[in-house]
Design a protein around this motif. Structure first.
Motif, short mmCIF file in Angstrom:
data_model
loop_
_atom_site.label_atom_id
_atom_site.label_comp_id
_atom_site.label_asym_id
_atom_site.label_seq_id
_atom_site.Cartn_x
_atom_site.Cartn_y
_atom_site.Cartn_z
N UNK A 237 31.98 57.60 68.29
CA UNK A 237 31.60 56.77 69.31
C UNK A 237 31.85 57.20 70.81
N UNK A 238 32.71 58.63 70.73
CA UNK A 238 33.47 59.10 71.81
C UNK A 238 33.03 60.75 71.85
N UNK A 239 32.84 61.40 72.99
CA UNK A 239 32.76 62.59 73.02
C UNK A 239 33.78 63.33 73.97
N UNK B 157 43.80 61.50 70.62
CA UNK B 157 42.92 62.49 70.43
C UNK B 157 43.32 63.69 69.57
N UNK B 158 42.39 64.24 68.75
CA UNK B 158 43.02 65.14 68.01
C UNK B 158 41.56 66.20 67.61
N UNK B 159 41.80 67.05 67.03
CA UNK B 159 40.57 67.83 66.37
C UNK B 159 39.53 66.96 65.63
#
Length: 122
Positions: free
Chosen positions: A93-95, A54-56
């Protein structure tokens, strides 16, 4: 994936599935190019490992391109087997909701009691 991430980020990788570490991608000059949280999602039978990075969100394409470049360089050098590492962009696809601060844990427990069992960056 382990070999790629161990070579291109600064922190050791999580050792067990479900554990997360904060790490950085440095430039050749030692500056910070990107910050990642790396979660080990599992290990399959042949010894390869799956991770979720997970990154910016604002730099997702930049970071993915950089990881692809690093993978290619390591493949060319024979340090990573060609085709052994798959990078999948799931940005759309992911928040992610980032909750931080001294009251973050209490807030998350109040909003979502299941969060009490989620370890923080372990």
């Amino acid at each position: 994936a382990s070999r790629l991430l161990e070579r291109v980020t600064t922190n050791s990788l999580p050792k067990r599935a479900g554990r997360t570490r904060l790490t950085y991608a440095p430039t050749s000059a030692g500056n910070i190019l990107a910050e990642f949280t790396v979660t080990r999602t599992g290990t399959d039978g042949d010894g390869s490992h799956d991770f979720y990075l997970c990154a910016s969100r604002d730099y997702a394409q930049h970071d993915l391109a950089w990881l692809e470049q690093q993978r290619a360089l390591l493949e060319e050098a024979g340090l990573v087997e060609a085709g052994a590492v798959e990078l999948v962009d799931c940005t759309d696809e992911v928040e992610i909701l980032h909750v931080a601060g001294p009251s973050a844990q209490a807030l998350m427990h109040a909003l979502c009691p299941e969060a009490a069992s989620v370890p923080f960056l372990q």
